[in-house]
Motif scaffolding. Structure first.
Motif, PDB file in Angstrom:
ATOM      1  N   LYS A   1       0.979  -0.877   0.014  1.00  0.00           N
ATOM      2  CA  LYS A   1      -0.164  -0.100   0.385  1.00  0.00           C
ATOM      3  C   LYS A   1       0.915   1.095   0.143  1.00  0.00           C
ATOM      4  N   GLY A   2       2.656   0.845  -0.018  1.00  0.00           N
ATOM      5  CA  GLY A   2       2.705   2.348  -0.022  1.00  0.00           C
ATOM      6  C   GLY A   2       3.068   3.510   1.230  1.00  0.00           C
ATOM      7  N   GLN A   3       3.110   2.501   2.689  1.00  0.00           N
ATOM      8  CA  GLN A   3       2.118   3.412   4.240  1.00  0.00           C
ATOM      9  C   GLN A   3       3.496   2.838   4.153  1.00  0.00           C
ATOM     10  N   ILE A   4       3.591   3.719   5.583  1.00  0.00           N
ATOM     11  CA  ILE A   4       4.718   3.817   6.517  1.00  0.00           C
ATOM     12  C   ILE A   4       4.984   4.442   7.696  1.00  0.00           C
ATOM     13  N   PHE A   5       4.600   3.880   8.901  1.00  0.00           N
ATOM     14  CA  PHE A   5       4.020   4.114   9.847  1.00  0.00           C
ATOM     15  C   PHE A   5       5.115   4.768  11.284  1.00  0.00           C
ATOM     16  N   CYS A   6       5.532   5.805  11.645  1.00  0.00           N
ATOM     17  CA  CYS A   6       6.913   5.936  12.717  1.00  0.00           C
ATOM     18  C   CYS A   6       6.353   6.324  13.872  1.00  0.00           C
ATOM     19  N   LEU A   7       6.992   5.383  14.978  1.00  0.00           N
ATOM     20  CA  LEU A   7       6.692   5.817  16.589  1.00  0.00           C
ATOM     21  C   LEU A   7       7.929   6.342  16.907  1.00  0.00           C
ATOM     22  N   VAL A   8       7.053   7.342  17.309  1.00  0.00           N
ATOM     23  CA  VAL A   8       8.339   8.408  17.848  1.00  0.00           C
ATOM     24  C   VAL A   8       8.380   8.890  19.195  1.00  0.00           C
ATOM     25  N   GLU A   9       9.010   9.390  19.842  1.00  0.00           N
ATOM     26  CA  GLU A   9       9.169   9.897  21.285  1.00  0.00           C
ATOM     27  C   GLU A   9       9.598  11.673  20.825  1.00  0.00           C
ATOM     28  N   ALA A  10       9.211  12.450  20.800  1.00  0.00           N
ATOM     29  CA  ALA A  10       9.092  13.975  20.606  1.00  0.00           C
ATOM     30  C   ALA A  10       7.606  14.983  21.820  1.00  0.00           C
ATOM     31  N   PRO A  11       8.704  16.342  22.122  1.00  0.00           N
ATOM     32  CA  PRO A  11       7.822  17.254  22.664  1.00  0.00           C
ATOM     33  C   PRO A  11       7.094  17.736  21.966  1.00  0.00           C
ATOM     34  N   SER A  12       6.722  17.940  20.490  1.00  0.00           N
ATOM     35  CA  SER A  12       5.156  18.225  19.626  1.00  0.00           C
ATOM     36  C   SER A  12       5.333  17.027  18.085  1.00  0.00           C
ATOM     37  N   ALA A  13       4.501  17.146  17.794  1.00  0.00           N
ATOM     38  CA  ALA A  13       4.174  16.966  16.389  1.00  0.00           C
ATOM     39  C   ALA A  13       5.146  17.121  15.025  1.00  0.00           C
ATOM     40  N   GLU A  14       5.221  18.609  15.439  1.00  0.00           N
ATOM     41  CA  GLU A  14       6.091  19.388  14.643  1.00  0.00           C
ATOM     42  C   GLU A  14       7.477  19.283  14.819  1.00  0.00           C
ATOM     43  N   ALA A  15       7.771  19.156  15.850  1.00  0.00           N
ATOM     44  CA  ALA A  15       9.276  18.355  16.189  1.00  0.00           C
ATOM     45  C   ALA A  15       9.877  17.270  15.175  1.00  0.00           C
ATOM     46  N   ALA A  16       8.329  16.572  15.939  1.00  0.00           N
ATOM     47  CA  ALA A  16       8.623  15.448  14.813  1.00  0.00           C
ATOM     48  C   ALA A  16       8.804  15.154  13.304  1.00  0.00           C
ATOM     49  N   ASN A  17       8.239  15.987  13.155  1.00  0.00           N
ATOM     50  CA  ASN A  17       8.184  16.218  10.726  1.00  0.00           C
ATOM     51  C   ASN A  17       8.864  17.223  10.686  1.00  0.00           C
ATOM     52  N   THR A  18       9.965  18.226  12.273  1.00  0.00           N
ATOM     53  CA  THR A  18      10.403  18.874  11.496  1.00  0.00           C
ATOM     54  C   THR A  18      11.619  17.570  11.547  1.00  0.00           C
ATOM     55  N   VAL A  19      12.276  16.641  11.787  1.00  0.00           N
ATOM     56  CA  VAL A  19      12.902  16.290  11.904  1.00  0.00           C
ATOM     57  C   VAL A  19      13.155  15.260  10.468  1.00  0.00           C
ATOM     58  N   HIS A  20      12.000  14.551  10.117  1.00  0.00           N
ATOM     59  CA  HIS A  20      11.710  14.043   9.118  1.00  0.00           C
ATOM     60  C   HIS A  20      12.440  15.146   7.951  1.00  0.00           C
ATOM     61  N   ARG A  21      11.391  16.560   8.000  1.00  0.00           N
ATOM     62  CA  ARG A  21      12.004  17.466   6.704  1.00  0.00           C
ATOM     63  C   ARG A  21      13.324  17.422   6.540  1.00  0.00           C
ATOM     64  N   GLU A  22      14.146  17.199   7.069  1.00  0.00           N
ATOM     65  CA  GLU A  22      15.095  18.583   8.114  1.00  0.00           C
ATOM     66  C   GLU A  22      16.149  16.540   7.419  1.00  0.00           C
ATOM     67  N   ALA A  23      16.021  15.516   7.463  1.00  0.00           N
ATOM     68  CA  ALA A  23      16.707  14.366   6.987  1.00  0.00           C
ATOM     69  C   ALA A  23      16.468  13.643   6.141  1.00  0.00           C
ATOM     70  N   HIS A  24      15.216  13.701   5.025  1.00  0.00           N
ATOM     71  CA  HIS A  24      15.215  13.403   4.185  1.00  0.00           C
ATOM     72  C   HIS A  24      14.225  13.734   3.293  1.00  0.00           C
ATOM     73  N   GLY A  25      13.170  14.609   3.988  1.00  0.00           N
ATOM     74  CA  GLY A  25      12.176  15.796   2.871  1.00  0.00           C
ATOM     75  C   GLY A  25      10.541  15.044   3.417  1.00  0.00           C
ATOM     76  N   LEU A  26      11.112  13.992   3.298  1.00  0.00           N
ATOM     77  CA  LEU A  26       9.730  13.072   4.118  1.00  0.00           C
ATOM     78  C   LEU A  26       8.702  13.028   4.713  1.00  0.00           C
ATOM     79  N   VAL A  27       7.919  13.906   5.160  1.00  0.00           N
ATOM     80  CA  VAL A  27       7.242  14.026   6.387  1.00  0.00           C
ATOM     81  C   VAL A  27       5.611  13.789   6.492  1.00  0.00           C
ATOM     82  N   ALA A  28       5.275  13.517   7.316  1.00  0.00           N
ATOM     83  CA  ALA A  28       3.872  12.484   7.441  1.00  0.00           C
ATOM     84  C   ALA A  28       2.217  13.208   7.204  1.00  0.00           C
ATOM     85  N   ASP A  29       1.554  12.225   6.367  1.00  0.00           N
ATOM     86  CA  ASP A  29       0.534  12.678   5.894  1.00  0.00           C
ATOM     87  C   ASP A  29      -0.157  12.891   7.435  1.00  0.00           C
TER      88      ASP A  29
END
Length: 83
Positions: free
Chosen positions: A46-74
């Motif tokens: 189905k082309g889906q990825i699920f990530c479990l993460v401890e983070a101070p906020s959802a935005e902080a978690a997505n910032t890591v994705h954005r900086e690391a590889h550009g694939l932010v979560a839907d």
């Protein structure tokens, strides 16, 4: 620290190897944002990825994705762990 599950819907062509590389990039980037990516799951069909993460906020978690590889979560969900 809050716990989040994020969902990426990338469509055809998602492989475990690709996701492993993206996860490694997350791990290399996460400390600067106080984030800890714990696990991930992939549904290649189905082309889906699920990530479990401890983070101070959802935005902080997505910032890591954005900086690391550009694939932010839907979608990012605040979750609580059960057994």
């Amino acid at each position: 620290m809050p716990l989040f599950m994020d969902v990426h819907s990338l469509g055809d062509g998602v492989t475990m190897d690709d996701v492993a590389q993206a996860h490694a990039a997350d791990l290399a980037t996460q400390d600067a944002h106080g984030v800890n990516y714990l696990r991930y799951w992939v549904d290649e069909g189905k082309g889906q990825i699920f990530c479990l993460v401890e983070a101070p906020s959802a935005e902080a978690a997505n910032t890591v994705h954005r900086e690391a590889h550009g694939l932010v979560a839907d979608h990012v969900y605040a979750v609580q762990e059960g057994s």
